[in-house]
Write a protein that holds these residues in place. Structure first.
Motif, PDB file in Angstrom:
ATOM      1  N   GLU A  66       0.844  -1.204   0.000  1.00  0.00           N
ATOM      2  CA  GLU A  66       0.000   0.000   0.000  1.00  0.00           C
ATOM      3  C   GLU A  66       0.884   1.260   0.000  1.00  0.00           C
ATOM      4  O   GLU A  66       1.934   1.304   0.629  1.00  0.00           O
ATOM      5  CB  GLU A  66      -0.911  -0.012   1.227  1.00  0.00           C
ATOM      6  N   VAL A  67       0.440   2.284  -0.715  1.00  0.00           N
ATOM      7  CA  VAL A  67       1.204   3.529  -0.834  1.00  0.00           C
ATOM      8  C   VAL A  67       0.418   4.661  -0.174  1.00  0.00           C
ATOM      9  O   VAL A  67      -0.767   4.858  -0.458  1.00  0.00           O
ATOM     10  CB  VAL A  67       1.490   3.881  -2.305  1.00  0.00           C
ATOM     11  N   MET A  68       1.116   5.395   0.682  1.00  0.00           N
ATOM     12  CA  MET A  68       0.504   6.517   1.391  1.00  0.00           C
ATOM     13  C   MET A  68       1.202   7.809   0.985  1.00  0.00           C
ATOM     14  O   MET A  68       2.414   7.946   1.172  1.00  0.00           O
ATOM     15  CB  MET A  68       0.641   6.306   2.906  1.00  0.00           C
ATOM     16  N   PRO A  69       0.488   8.771   0.423  1.00  0.00           N
ATOM     17  CA  PRO A  69       1.127  10.034   0.040  1.00  0.00           C
ATOM     18  C   PRO A  69       1.112  11.050   1.184  1.00  0.00           C
ATOM     19  O   PRO A  69       0.127  11.158   1.915  1.00  0.00           O
ATOM     20  CB  PRO A  69       0.278  10.522  -1.132  1.00  0.00           C
ATOM     21  N   LEU A  70       2.219  11.782   1.310  1.00  0.00           N
ATOM     22  CA  LEU A  70       2.287  12.916   2.217  1.00  0.00           C
ATOM     23  C   LEU A  70       2.496  14.162   1.363  1.00  0.00           C
ATOM     24  O   LEU A  70       3.581  14.395   0.831  1.00  0.00           O
ATOM     25  CB  LEU A  70       3.438  12.753   3.223  1.00  0.00           C
ATOM     26  N   ARG A  71       1.451  14.943   1.221  1.00  0.00           N
ATOM     27  CA  ARG A  71       1.491  16.093   0.319  1.00  0.00           C
ATOM     28  C   ARG A  71       2.439  17.175   0.852  1.00  0.00           C
ATOM     29  O   ARG A  71       2.449  17.489   2.044  1.00  0.00           O
ATOM     30  CB  ARG A  71       0.096  16.683   0.144  1.00  0.00           C
ATOM     31  N   GLY A  72       3.250  17.718  -0.093  1.00  0.00           N
ATOM     32  CA  GLY A  72       4.137  18.820   0.264  1.00  0.00           C
ATOM     33  C   GLY A  72       5.375  18.414   1.032  1.00  0.00           C
ATOM     34  O   GLY A  72       6.088  19.279   1.561  1.00  0.00           O
ATOM     35  N   LYS A  73       5.659  17.113   1.092  1.00  0.00           N
ATOM     36  CA  LYS A  73       6.835  16.640   1.820  1.00  0.00           C
ATOM     37  C   LYS A  73       7.945  16.160   0.880  1.00  0.00           C
ATOM     38  O   LYS A  73       8.894  15.506   1.309  1.00  0.00           O
ATOM     39  CB  LYS A  73       6.451  15.493   2.764  1.00  0.00           C
ATOM     40  N   GLY A  74       7.816  16.517  -0.404  1.00  0.00           N
ATOM     41  CA  GLY A  74       8.838  16.105  -1.367  1.00  0.00           C
ATOM     42  C   GLY A  74       9.932  17.153  -1.524  1.00  0.00           C
ATOM     43  O   GLY A  74      10.221  17.936  -0.614  1.00  0.00           O
ATOM     44  N   LEU A 126       5.758  13.218  -0.880  1.00  0.00           N
ATOM     45  CA  LEU A 126       6.523  12.083  -0.377  1.00  0.00           C
ATOM     46  C   LEU A 126       5.605  10.869  -0.362  1.00  0.00           C
ATOM     47  O   LEU A 126       4.504  10.918   0.219  1.00  0.00           O
ATOM     48  CB  LEU A 126       7.043  12.378   1.031  1.00  0.00           C
ATOM     49  N   TYR A 127       6.017   9.794  -1.011  1.00  0.00           N
ATOM     50  CA  TYR A 127       5.203   8.581  -1.101  1.00  0.00           C
ATOM     51  C   TYR A 127       5.846   7.484  -0.259  1.00  0.00           C
ATOM     52  O   TYR A 127       7.019   7.150  -0.430  1.00  0.00           O
ATOM     53  CB  TYR A 127       5.064   8.126  -2.555  1.00  0.00           C
ATOM     54  N   ILE A 128       5.028   6.915   0.655  1.00  0.00           N
ATOM     55  CA  ILE A 128       5.504   5.850   1.539  1.00  0.00           C
ATOM     56  C   ILE A 128       4.870   4.533   1.089  1.00  0.00           C
ATOM     57  O   ILE A 128       3.638   4.401   1.039  1.00  0.00           O
ATOM     58  CB  ILE A 128       5.130   6.130   3.004  1.00  0.00           C
ATOM     59  N   THR A 129       5.709   3.574   0.740  1.00  0.00           N
ATOM     60  CA  THR A 129       5.245   2.234   0.399  1.00  0.00           C
ATOM     61  C   THR A 129       5.469   1.333   1.608  1.00  0.00           C
ATOM     62  O   THR A 129       6.596   1.247   2.120  1.00  0.00           O
ATOM     63  CB  THR A 129       6.002   1.678  -0.820  1.00  0.00           C
ATOM     64  N   PHE A 130       4.396   0.670   2.045  1.00  0.00           N
ATOM     65  CA  PHE A 130       4.487  -0.163   3.253  1.00  0.00           C
ATOM     66  C   PHE A 130       4.841  -1.597   2.891  1.00  0.00           C
ATOM     67  O   PHE A 130       4.271  -2.186   1.973  1.00  0.00           O
ATOM     68  CB  PHE A 130       3.163  -0.129   4.016  1.00  0.00           C
ATOM     69  N   ARG A 131       5.773  -2.100   3.656  1.00  0.00           N
ATOM     70  CA  ARG A 131       6.176  -3.502   3.521  1.00  0.00           C
ATOM     71  C   ARG A 131       5.839  -4.201   4.831  1.00  0.00           C
ATOM     72  O   ARG A 131       6.410  -3.881   5.874  1.00  0.00           O
ATOM     73  CB  ARG A 131       7.660  -3.616   3.218  1.00  0.00           C
ATOM     74  N   VAL A 132       4.889  -5.132   4.754  1.00  0.00           N
ATOM     75  CA  VAL A 132       4.439  -5.843   5.954  1.00  0.00           C
ATOM     76  C   VAL A 132       5.343  -7.044   6.182  1.00  0.00           C
ATOM     77  O   VAL A 132       5.516  -7.895   5.294  1.00  0.00           O
ATOM     78  CB  VAL A 132       2.970  -6.288   5.828  1.00  0.00           C
ATOM     79  N   VAL A 133       5.938  -7.106   7.374  1.00  0.00           N
ATOM     80  CA  VAL A 133       6.839  -8.198   7.724  1.00  0.00           C
ATOM     81  C   VAL A 133       6.057  -9.248   8.513  1.00  0.00           C
ATOM     82  O   VAL A 133       5.540  -8.961   9.609  1.00  0.00           O
ATOM     83  CB  VAL A 133       8.031  -7.689   8.569  1.00  0.00           C
ATOM     84  N   PHE A 134       5.953 -10.446   7.950  1.00  0.00           N
ATOM     85  CA  PHE A 134       5.222 -11.532   8.596  1.00  0.00           C
ATOM     86  C   PHE A 134       6.166 -12.342   9.482  1.00  0.00           C
ATOM     87  O   PHE A 134       7.386 -12.380   9.244  1.00  0.00           O
ATOM     88  CB  PHE A 134       4.585 -12.455   7.547  1.00  0.00           C
TER      89      PHE A 134
END
Length: 380
Positions: A323-331, A348-356
């Motif tokens: 999943e990708v979460m954008p943070l506007r104005g943080k680039g 700024l775009y954050i891509t989440f990596r879930v660790v199982f």
């Protein structure tokens, strides 16, 4: 060119114009017969306009005939005034640097004769109608400027020591008349093809420094040759938001050569790879690892941005792998566009990596199934 209009009494106006230019040319020849103008002011050839003014003011107080008791005080002060007049004028200084006192004399003659353009005097040195802006240039020099992503985000000022080749300060004293020279590095020789038939052949000739001028070998005024190394300090301003491949240009700072305009020194931006952040234009991308519990129930995390400011990431919903979460104005800063005085930034775009978990024990499996199975039935 239309014929000159003749006033009553024949060619009186032309004679007056010729008479007016003679004193000026004679003055240039007399005053300029001494040492190099830069030497007169005690300066190097790369002196700034401020350096020239400062040197003149200091020396004029010492050499003025009212305080100077030397027998040739008037001549010393005249030489100083002439040096300042030439070197403080950008056009005259350019002429002097390329063609010496001879160039100033010819320019004075041409301007008094009503030349249409102040740059037409270059034709006298073989321009053939060519203007100064079309004079040959030495090659541009491109240098990679390696910077970090943080420097491109915040901007930075770098002090650079650069070594280039500059003309010997007395190079004008080391040329002699060579009619075969047609310009810097070019000469023409005539060969007979048959009785009554001749051909002019243009060839490369490193001796030639200008039209009709070539370099004197073993000239004592320039024992190291036409050029010599010079180290200069440059201040390189890296603007916030610059990108790899962009350039910072210093005009006419490359190597010098007789009869040539110095080329440009070009610093080309090269950004080093960041350990966990990636840039795409004005946007930034990071990957944030979270565990399975955080992915299910939400979390609050904080990390440091490129300027060391804290960035808080809050999620209170289920987070899916990838999943990708954008943070506007943080680039990255955006250099152009927007209203005056308004800073703009990318995202700024954050891509989440879930660790199982790597594995579960029997009891852990039972607890997980008891807790999660109803949720699975509920979502189904």
């Amino acid at each position: 060119r239309p014929p000159a209009r003749r006033d009553r009494g024949g060619g009186g106006s032309i004679m007056l114009r010729t008479a007016a230019v003679l004193p000026l040319v004679l003055l240039l020849a007399a005053v300029g017969a001494g040492k190099d103008l830069y030497e007169t002011l005690g300066l190097k050839r790369d002196a700034s306009a401020r350096d020239i003014r400062k040197a003149y003011r200091s020396l004029s107080r010492k050499l003025h005939p009212d305080v100077n008791d030397a027998p040739d005080a008037n001549e010393q002060f005249a030489a100083l005034a002439h040096a300042y007049e030439v070197l403080s004028d950008e056009e005259k200084r350019q002429i002097y640097d390329r063609h010496g006192e001879e160039g100033l004399e010819r320019q004075a003659q041409r301007s008094q004769q009503g030349s249409g353009s102040p740059f037409d005097f270059f034709d006298l040195f073989g321009g053939g109608g060519r203007r100064a802006r079309d004079d040959p240039r030495t090659p541009d020099v491109e240098v990679p400027l390696r910077v970090t992503l943080k420097q491109l985000y915040m901007g930075d000022t770098l002090e650079v020591d650069y070594t280039r080749e500059v003309l010997c300060i007395d190079h004008s004293k080391c040329s002699k008349s060579c009619p075969e020279c047609q310009g810097p590095g070019i000469s023409v020789r005539t060969q007979q093809l048959a009785p009554g038939f001749v051909q002019q052949v243009q060839q490369r000739d490193e001796r030639c420094v200008a039209r009709g001028k070539c370099w004197k070998k073993n000239c004592k005024d320039c024992p190291n040759g036409v050029t010599e190394p010079e180290s200069i300090d440059l201040t390189v301003d890296v603007a916030p938001g610059m990108q790899t491949g962009e350039s910072i240009v210093f005009e006419q700072v490359a190597d010098e050569a007789p009869g040539h305009i110095p080329g440009s020194l070009v610093f080309r931006i090269v950004c080093a790879e960041h350990p966990w952040m990636r840039r795409d234009g004005a946007d930034l991308h990071i990957t944030l690892e979270i565990n399975l519990v955080d992915a299910l129930v939400g979390f609050r995390r904080t990390f440091q941005h490129l300027d060391d400011s804290p960035v808080e990431v809050v999620k209170d919903t289920v987070t899916h792998p990838g999943e990708v979460m954008p943070l506007r104005g943080k680039g990255m800063p955006i250099r152009e566009g927007g209203r005056r005085g308004e800073a703009r930034f990318g995202d700024l775009y954050i891509t989440f990596r879930v660790v199982f978990p790597e594995s579960l024990t029997g009891p852990e499996k039972e607890k997980a199934e008891a807790l999660l199975r109803p949720l699975v039935r509920h979502t189904a």
